[in-house]
Design a protein around this motif. Structure first.
Motif, PDB file in Angstrom:
ATOM      1  N   ALA A   7       0.830  -1.201   0.000  1.00 22.06           N
ATOM      2  CA  ALA A   7       0.000   0.000   0.000  1.00 22.06           C
ATOM      3  C   ALA A   7       0.864   1.250   0.000  1.00 22.06           C
ATOM      4  O   ALA A   7       1.710   1.429   0.882  1.00 22.06           O
ATOM      5  N   ASN A   8       0.639   2.094  -0.985  1.00 18.82           N
ATOM      6  CA  ASN A   8       1.260   3.416  -1.032  1.00 18.82           C
ATOM      7  C   ASN A   8       0.285   4.390  -0.377  1.00 18.82           C
ATOM      8  O   ASN A   8      -0.755   4.710  -0.937  1.00 18.82           O
ATOM      9  N   ILE A   9       0.614   4.826   0.843  1.00 21.09           N
ATOM     10  CA  ILE A   9      -0.243   5.732   1.609  1.00 21.09           C
ATOM     11  C   ILE A   9       0.229   7.149   1.288  1.00 21.09           C
ATOM     12  O   ILE A   9       1.096   7.708   1.982  1.00 21.09           O
ATOM     13  N   LYS A  10      -0.320   7.711   0.260  1.00 24.07           N
ATOM     14  CA  LYS A  10       0.192   8.951  -0.340  1.00 24.07           C
ATOM     15  C   LYS A  10       0.464  10.028   0.705  1.00 24.07           C
ATOM     16  O   LYS A  10      -0.357  10.290   1.583  1.00 24.07           O
ATOM     17  N   SER A  11       1.636  10.615   0.597  1.00 25.92           N
ATOM     18  CA  SER A  11       1.979  11.706   1.506  1.00 25.92           C
ATOM     19  C   SER A  11       1.079  12.898   1.225  1.00 25.92           C
ATOM     20  O   SER A  11       0.608  13.101   0.100  1.00 25.92           O
ATOM     21  N   GLY A  12       0.808  13.686   2.258  1.00 22.94           N
ATOM     22  CA  GLY A  12      -0.016  14.876   2.097  1.00 22.94           C
ATOM     23  C   GLY A  12      -1.491  14.648   2.352  1.00 22.94           C
ATOM     24  O   GLY A  12      -2.273  15.612   2.327  1.00 22.94           O
ATOM     25  N   MET A  13      -1.915  13.405   2.596  1.00 24.87           N
ATOM     26  CA  MET A  13      -3.318  13.154   2.891  1.00 24.87           C
ATOM     27  C   MET A  13      -3.652  13.619   4.307  1.00 24.87           C
ATOM     28  O   MET A  13      -2.771  13.751   5.162  1.00 24.87           O
ATOM     29  N   THR A  14      -4.932  13.840   4.578  1.00 21.28           N
ATOM     30  CA  THR A  14      -5.354  14.212   5.920  1.00 21.28           C
ATOM     31  C   THR A  14      -5.247  13.010   6.854  1.00 21.28           C
ATOM     32  O   THR A  14      -5.154  11.853   6.402  1.00 21.28           O
ATOM     33  N   ALA A  15      -5.298  13.269   8.144  1.00 23.12           N
ATOM     34  CA  ALA A  15      -5.251  12.185   9.123  1.00 23.12           C
ATOM     35  C   ALA A  15      -6.441  11.253   8.953  1.00 23.12           C
ATOM     36  O   ALA A  15      -6.316  10.028   9.081  1.00 23.12           O
ATOM     37  N   ALA A  16      -7.602  11.810   8.650  1.00 23.70           N
ATOM     38  CA  ALA A  16      -8.795  10.984   8.471  1.00 23.70           C
ATOM     39  C   ALA A  16      -8.661  10.092   7.238  1.00 23.70           C
ATOM     40  O   ALA A  16      -9.052   8.913   7.258  1.00 23.70           O
ATOM     41  N   GLN A  17      -8.118  10.630   6.152  1.00 17.38           N
ATOM     42  CA  GLN A  17      -7.908   9.830   4.951  1.00 17.38           C
ATOM     43  C   GLN A  17      -6.903   8.711   5.204  1.00 17.38           C
ATOM     44  O   GLN A  17      -7.085   7.580   4.751  1.00 17.38           O
ATOM     45  N   THR A  18      -5.850   9.038   5.924  1.00 12.35           N
ATOM     46  CA  THR A  18      -4.847   8.027   6.249  1.00 12.35           C
ATOM     47  C   THR A  18      -5.456   6.910   7.076  1.00 12.35           C
ATOM     48  O   THR A  18      -5.226   5.718   6.808  1.00 12.35           O
ATOM     49  N   ARG A  19      -6.238   7.250   8.095  1.00  8.81           N
ATOM     50  CA  ARG A  19      -6.889   6.230   8.933  1.00  8.81           C
ATOM     51  C   ARG A  19      -7.811   5.345   8.096  1.00  8.81           C
ATOM     52  O   ARG A  19      -7.834   4.120   8.261  1.00  8.81           O
ATOM     53  N   SER A  20      -8.563   5.975   7.194  1.00  3.89           N
ATOM     54  CA  SER A  20      -9.472   5.202   6.348  1.00  3.89           C
ATOM     55  C   SER A  20      -8.706   4.217   5.466  1.00  3.89           C
ATOM     56  O   SER A  20      -9.089   3.048   5.343  1.00  3.89           O
ATOM     57  N   ASP A  21      -7.610   4.684   4.873  1.00  3.41           N
ATOM     58  CA  ASP A  21      -6.817   3.803   4.013  1.00  3.41           C
ATOM     59  C   ASP A  21      -6.227   2.642   4.809  1.00  3.41           C
ATOM     60  O   ASP A  21      -6.215   1.492   4.348  1.00  3.41           O
ATOM     61  N   LEU A  22      -5.730   2.936   6.000  1.00  2.00           N
ATOM     62  CA  LEU A  22      -5.108   1.885   6.794  1.00  2.00           C
ATOM     63  C   LEU A  22      -6.129   0.852   7.262  1.00  2.00           C
ATOM     64  O   LEU A  22      -5.804  -0.345   7.368  1.00  2.00           O
ATOM     65  N   LEU A  23      -7.361   1.269   7.537  1.00  2.00           N
ATOM     66  CA  LEU A  23      -8.402   0.307   7.889  1.00  2.00           C
ATOM     67  C   LEU A  23      -8.616  -0.691   6.757  1.00  2.00           C
ATOM     68  O   LEU A  23      -8.822  -1.885   6.985  1.00  2.00           O
ATOM     69  N   LYS A  24      -8.542  -0.219   5.521  1.00  2.00           N
ATOM     70  CA  LYS A  24      -8.694  -1.104   4.363  1.00  2.00           C
ATOM     71  C   LYS A  24      -7.470  -2.003   4.193  1.00  2.00           C
ATOM     72  O   LYS A  24      -7.592  -3.168   3.806  1.00  2.00           O
ATOM     73  N   VAL A  25      -6.302  -1.454   4.481  1.00  2.00           N
ATOM     74  CA  VAL A  25      -5.072  -2.240   4.363  1.00  2.00           C
ATOM     75  C   VAL A  25      -5.101  -3.433   5.321  1.00  2.00           C
ATOM     76  O   VAL A  25      -4.715  -4.561   4.956  1.00  2.00           O
ATOM     77  N   TYR A  26      -5.591  -3.208   6.547  1.00  2.00           N
ATOM     78  CA  TYR A  26      -5.560  -4.250   7.570  1.00  2.00           C
ATOM     79  C   TYR A  26      -6.893  -4.985   7.697  1.00  2.00           C
ATOM     80  O   TYR A  26      -7.091  -5.743   8.658  1.00  2.00           O
ATOM     81  N   ALA A  27      -7.787  -4.819   6.729  1.00  2.00           N
ATOM     82  CA  ALA A  27      -9.137  -5.377   6.828  1.00  2.00           C
ATOM     83  C   ALA A  27      -9.148  -6.883   7.042  1.00  2.00           C
ATOM     84  O   ALA A  27      -9.980  -7.409   7.791  1.00  2.00           O
TER      85      ALA A  27
END
Length: 453
Positions: free
Chosen positions: A53-73
């Protein structure tokens, strides 16, 4: 302290008697290594999930949390993360996971993460992938400075050892140009080194579409690397702006692996996560690579309950000494030689025709230093010797420096460690820096000459 030495003596006695076989770090499974591990043999297919997973730099904290929830689903076994510099480990690795990366804007941009209920780290490290500085007036990051982080993991049942590498290759852009091929050579070389211990998975952003004419298929094949897209027989786009496939999971020695499921997950990031379920068949016999070294560093895990993890740096030193052939030269400068297994490696090297030279700054010689002095003598006549000298700050040496002019198909291996060459290195954080570059090796040898005066 007496009981700790007693334990070491019992260990060495068991090894000498042939009643115990063990390894002190990944890679010490080669026939020429002094100590080996009797690993369990597992005969059933073992399933595991890997996510890139490339967790794009510059995203908001909420966007990062959402992406990580999908990564670890799916509670994957392993995760490789890219573009994560500036984000905390606590955010990136949820409960039940452990993360490794070397902190720093560039060294900490990629991380390896694993499930702690299934896997235990036994070695970790970082290598540079490209070191080309430079940026345009509009760029805030030097895109040519890239590092890969890796971890060698052992399953909690002791059946499987696997290495995971997280990488991110620089894009083809001004002013750094195209760094794809030299970057593949670096991560391919790392895969060769880690393959001495077992299967290797490499996951990251290659910044090159699978259908591009410059996709480095030949270079990857030279290192026995094959993408899970190839294994699955179906390619999915991973990069939204270009609808391109630039995120990959590579396996080394593909005959061991089967892809049982592969999909992508849409993220807020401009990259989709790649989710791959793999089965590894331990019945497939794959020739192990000969031990070797690459430029980079290795750290130990002093708080681990696993002795292999605690001695990760020491054991690589032992491996380097143990693989030095007859006629090679091993030079050691340390503030204290106090490890009986290192002593044994140096003695064995000397007896097979390696020139061994030791300088210690220890004011009260250890039993190991006295033993080496008795064996090698203290007269410097160009051959082997072991001497004592006061610490000379002008020499500029770290607590331990080792130079080996030939070992494991590598010429001019230089090792610098931020701890003395003592068994107590395993009880505190230690970092071993390995270099293969001639200027670095010669600079270290010059400092060695200054120290011996």
């Amino acid at each position: 302290m007496r009981h700790r030495f007693a334990g070491v003596r019992r260990l060495l006695a068991a090894v000498a008697a042939g009643g115990l076989a063990l390894t002190l770090a990944p890679g010490l499974t080669h026939a020429s290594d002094p100590i080996q591990l009797a690993a369990k043999t597992c005969t059933t297919l073992r399933g595991m999930q890997m996510v890139e997973a490339n967790i794009k730099s510059g995203m908001t904290a909420a966007q990062t949390r959402s992406d990580l929830l999908k990564v670890y689903a799916d509670r994957p076994d392993f995760v490789a993360l890219n573009e994560i510099a500036g984000r905390s480990d606590a955010v990136l690795a949820p409960a039940g996971y452990q993360l490794f990366r070397t902190p720093g804007r560039y060294t900490g941009s990629n991380a390896v993460v694993w499930r702690t209920d299934r896997w235990t780290a036994i070695a970790q490290g970082t290598i540079y992938v490209s070191a080309v500085p430079g940026k345009t007036a509009s760029q805030t990051t030097e895109l040519g400075l890239r590092y890969a982080n890796w971890a060698t993991l052992r399953s909690v049942d002791g059946c499987q050892t696997i290495s995971i590498v997280a990488y991110h290759v620089a894009p083809r852009t001004a002013p750094i140009g195209d760094l794809l091929l030299p970057s593949v050579y670096k991560i391919g070389g790392l895969a060769n080194q880690l393959a001495a211990d077992g299967p290797v998975l490499l996951a990251g952003d290659l910044n090159r579409h699978v259908g591009d004419r410059t996709y480095p298929r030949a270079a990857l094949s030279a290192f026995q690397l094959k993408s899970t897209w190839d294994l699955a027989g179906k390619v999915l786009p991973t990069h939204d702006p270009r609808n391109a496939t630039i995120d990959y999971i590579f396996v080394r020695n593909a005959a061991q692996f089967a892809v049982t499921r592969q999909l992508t997950r849409e993220l807020f990031s401009d990259h989709d996560a790649v989710v791959t379920n793999l089965a590894i068949n331990p019945k497939v016999v794959v020739a192990r690579t000969a031990p070797t070294f690459v430029r980079g560093h290795v750290v130990n895990l002093p708080y681990s309950t696993n002795g292999v993890s605690r001695r990760a740096v020491l054991s690589r030193i032992i491996r380097a000494i143990g693989l030095a052939p007859k006629g090679a030269i091993v030079q050691v400068a340390t503030d204290r030689l106090g490890d009986p297994i290192v002593l044994n490696a140096l003695r064995n090297a000397y007896r097979r025709g390696v020139t061994v030279q030791l300088v210690t700054t220890n004011t009260k010689l250890s039993a190991q230093e006295n033993a080496l002095r008795s064996l090698l003598g203290t007269v410097r006549r160009g051959g082997s010797w072991a001497i004592q000298r006061p610490k000379r700050s002008a020499a500029g040496l770290p607590p331990t420096a080792i130079m080996i002019n030939h070992t494991a198909n590598v010429s001019m291996l230089g090792i610098q460690v931020d701890r003395t060459l003592d068994y107590r290195m395993a009880s505190s954080p230690a970092r071993g820096q390995f270099t293969l570059e001639k200027p670095d090796f010669l600079a270290l040898r010059t400092k060695f000459a200054r120290q011996i005066g």
